[in-house]
Design a protein around this motif. Sequence first.
Motif, PDB file in Angstrom:
ATOM      1  N   UNK A   2       0.837  -1.198   0.000  1.00 54.79           N
ATOM      2  CA  UNK A   2       0.000   0.000   0.000  1.00 54.79           C
ATOM      3  C   UNK A   2       0.876   1.254   0.000  1.00 54.79           C
ATOM      4  N   UNK A   4       0.142   3.937   1.493  1.00 54.03           N
ATOM      5  CA  UNK A   4       0.130   4.411   2.873  1.00 54.03           C
ATOM      6  C   UNK A   4       1.199   3.703   3.713  1.00 54.03           C
ATOM      7  N   UNK A   5       1.370   2.395   3.452  1.00 57.41           N
ATOM      8  CA  UNK A   5       2.361   1.626   4.195  1.00 57.41           C
ATOM      9  C   UNK A   5       3.770   2.112   3.867  1.00 57.41           C
ATOM     10  N   UNK A  95       2.904   1.313  14.318  1.00 56.03           N
ATOM     11  CA  UNK A  95       1.601   0.663  14.503  1.00 56.03           C
ATOM     12  C   UNK A  95       0.841   0.644  13.183  1.00 56.03           C
ATOM     13  N   UNK A  96       0.953   1.760  12.466  1.00 50.71           N
ATOM     14  CA  UNK A  96       0.259   1.873  11.180  1.00 50.71           C
ATOM     15  C   UNK A  96       0.765   0.823  10.186  1.00 50.71           C
ATOM     16  N   UNK A  98       2.343  -2.024  10.990  1.00 41.27           N
ATOM     17  CA  UNK A  98       2.677  -3.223  11.758  1.00 41.27           C
ATOM     18  C   UNK A  98       2.830  -4.456  10.866  1.00 41.27           C
ATOM     19  N   UNK A  99       1.972  -4.562   9.849  1.00 37.72           N
ATOM     20  CA  UNK A  99       1.996  -5.768   9.020  1.00 37.72           C
ATOM     21  C   UNK A  99       3.226  -5.818   8.118  1.00 37.72           C
ATOM     22  N   UNK A 100       3.970  -4.725   8.028  1.00 39.36           N
ATOM     23  CA  UNK A 100       5.158  -4.725   7.171  1.00 39.36           C
ATOM     24  C   UNK A 100       6.422  -4.950   7.995  1.00 39.36           C
TER      25      UNK A 100
ATOM     26  N   UNK B 232      -7.611  -2.140  17.228  1.00 43.81           N
ATOM     27  CA  UNK B 232      -6.640  -2.010  16.135  1.00 43.81           C
ATOM     28  C   UNK B 232      -5.557  -3.071  16.211  1.00 43.81           C
ATOM     29  N   UNK B 233      -5.110  -3.348  17.431  1.00 48.66           N
ATOM     30  CA  UNK B 233      -4.047  -4.355  17.541  1.00 48.66           C
ATOM     31  C   UNK B 233      -4.460  -5.652  16.874  1.00 48.66           C
ATOM     32  N   UNK B 236      -4.452  -5.470  12.985  1.00 46.71           N
ATOM     33  CA  UNK B 236      -3.091  -5.549  12.442  1.00 46.71           C
ATOM     34  C   UNK B 236      -2.541  -6.962  12.608  1.00 46.71           C
ATOM     35  N   UNK B 239      -4.173  -9.363  10.014  1.00 50.58           N
ATOM     36  CA  UNK B 239      -3.679  -9.095   8.658  1.00 50.58           C
ATOM     37  C   UNK B 239      -2.259  -9.635   8.530  1.00 50.58           C
ATOM     38  N   UNK B 240      -1.444  -9.352   9.545  1.00 49.84           N
ATOM     39  CA  UNK B 240      -0.067  -9.785   9.542  1.00 49.84           C
ATOM     40  C   UNK B 240       0.022 -11.315   9.468  1.00 49.84           C
ATOM     41  N   UNK B 246      -3.531  -4.610   5.344  1.00 46.40           N
ATOM     42  CA  UNK B 246      -4.375  -3.937   6.323  1.00 46.40           C
ATOM     43  C   UNK B 246      -4.735  -2.577   5.742  1.00 46.40           C
TER      44      UNK B 246
END
Lengths: 313, 475
Positions: A2, A4-5, A95-96, A98-100, B232-233, B236, B239-240, B246
């Motif tokens: 993304x 954004x990411x 936090x935004x 986090x998945x990366x 939110x935690x 995330x 998704x992770x 996300x």
Amino acid sequence: MLGKTAGGLFWMYRYLERAENTARLADAGFRIALTRSDHADDEWASIIDTASARAAFLEAGGKFDGPSVINFLLRDPANPSSVISVIEAARNNARLVRTALTREVWEAVNETWITLKSELARPVRETDLPDVLTRIRNQSALVRGATVGTMLRNDIYNFARIGTFIERADNIARILDVKYYVLLPSVQLVGSTLDNVQWETILRAASAERSFRWLYGGETRPLTIADFLILDRRMPRSLLYCIRKIAGNLGHLCSDYSVRRPSLDHVLALRDELEDLTIDQIMERGLHEFLTRFIQSNNALAGHVEEDFRFNR
Amino acid sequence: MGETPTFFNEMDGGGERPRPPYARYGDWFAGEPTERLRRKAREAETFFRRTGITFNVYGAADADERLIPFDIVPRIISAKEWSKLTRGIEQRVRAINAFLSDIYHRQEILRAGRVPVELIENNDAFLPKMLGVSPPGGVYTHIVGVDLVRTSENEFFVLEDNARTPSGVSYMLENRETMLQMFPELFTKIRVRPVSDYPKMLRRSLSACAPPACKGRPVVAVLTPGIHNSAYYEHAFLADQMGAELVEGHDLRVVDGRIAMRTTLGYTPIDVLYRRVDDDYLDPLNFRADSFLGVPGIFDVYRSGGITIANAPGTGIADDKAIYSYMPDIVQFYTGEKPILKNVPTWRCSEASSLAYVLDHLAELVVKEVHGSGGYGMLVGPAASKKELEAFRAKLVAKPANYIAQPTLALSTVPILTRAGLAPRHVDLRPFVLMSPDGIEITPGGLTRVALKKGSLVVNSSQGGGTKDTWVLED
């Protein structure tokens, strides 16, 4: 990934880098205050200038003495560039995105935030300052170690690195610009105590005093220092080093994506220009003018990256 | 006054020795110095803080992130108990999905008079725009959390169904991670069924519901309201763990009849959107116009088969508290079987005779708002003061249809570790259920919530509840 990411990663690492550099700046000021107390207030003022924070500092009613400057730089929430403000911003970005991030990187950032929030909750006393500064440096090293040691070398890593080096180049250029007059050959009256103090501050703020000594022994000619911090390819905080890194990371990114973007053209042009320059040429054309142009160009580069990879739109 | 109720203690069943599922754990516990266990409990807190498993409390003065307290004594369920529970859960979830499909198509259950028409038509949770819409694979409730309570050795009740966006699964997973880190030796002594496959199962289950427009491997994304949302935690985290993107509403837009996300290289279509945003906020063009959390036009794309939304819009009509009282009929109507899991007897205050009963017995009952959740706006009669009872009575009389009432259940207890050693506290259980065209999968375990205050029956984290790791034993 993304847009954004990508933006979140870029800013997260910019903020982390800024936290570390601000702590170094505070350290340099503190060192001078300890050893050359007669010039201390001037130095604190110039340290506030280096952090580009004079207006905000004066508005907050700050006086140019150690405790005021240290607390403003490290823990004033009203100062958007204080260590605690940028660590909080870095953690919000983490936090935004986090998945990366790997678990190691996320935990390192989160722990940094938790640790520094409690360390900086109360005014830092002089006796505690060395410990606090060490802690900030250690936490930065922890995040960097987790990043380099666990992150896949893909677009995520490239955005993280581009953010790091754009911020670093900006910070170093500002340090140099505030002190540019002591680096000018014309003031090479050599050996005055004041100049020695200034040079030491510059090297220390760039965490370069040890490597400079390794390379040049006892010689502290301003021209050599300027050359070292601007054009040395081995020194990880020199301007050219940062720009070469950005060029490398943007190059990887564009080749991974099979695209060519204005940001890459921009950084390659900047790199070639720097590689062709000598320190004498820079001095001839004017150090201050050079640094002003560099800061502008580096900012423009950040803007291109943001647009090219759709951080916001 | 009546006798003090006795509560079923899941660890010892009221006897001297632990019940069979707790036998090995009990032996181990007896050999552990309490000081070591207390230290471990403190370590657990540090672990959670570092991991960042926090939530934001709505309405709290400080916007600080809090930890949900974690208790280190696990809640243990035998293989046999679990197998009975899962049969009941599967039956119930199948019925819920069939009910939704019926309500948004032929409405046979209304024609048969088994559920009153008004209850649907006048219900805010009913979404008329879903009438005639068939979600991909016929699945409405991709993820369901069924809240269960136990009252004796053999009695379980369903307290409520969560068919919108059940939360808490990240705690199920992280609680286990924490236990594995702190007490690895327990897991070599006792064979506990793993829960760690949940994210993989979720991804597979969501992918199996890809829309007609999907070409190739389905692209899955989790839609979150953003970093300020209390869960939110978890967004995330999921998704992770699933390897999904996300996204927030402003990352998405309609491009060529698909929902697409803004990547570093432009817009790419999404096939399945696991949304953690309520129906109302999903689409400002079709629902609440003031929503910034959703995507304008997503509902139109959904209707034309361009994207799968999980759970489907409109599923709230199935977990509405007023519908709850009809669940035994609903299960019977769609499965032709007797319900395996019991419903808690429920008085619908909209009915005059029930309201009269409830007003007479207010001090013994639990009264809930029909559309409430999270333990807000609820009265626990036996625990309420005279003043609270009177205030609630006034609310009931003013708006009876807004409430249901249930007897105060004798919720089972499981011990927690306190300063003074083990002490029983009330618990509930939320297992997580996944549904796809390939079938129903239930992760062996779930979220055990525990009321930390002595005697309290309210387990919600927003009301000071904690959590435990939940073990389902291998055969």
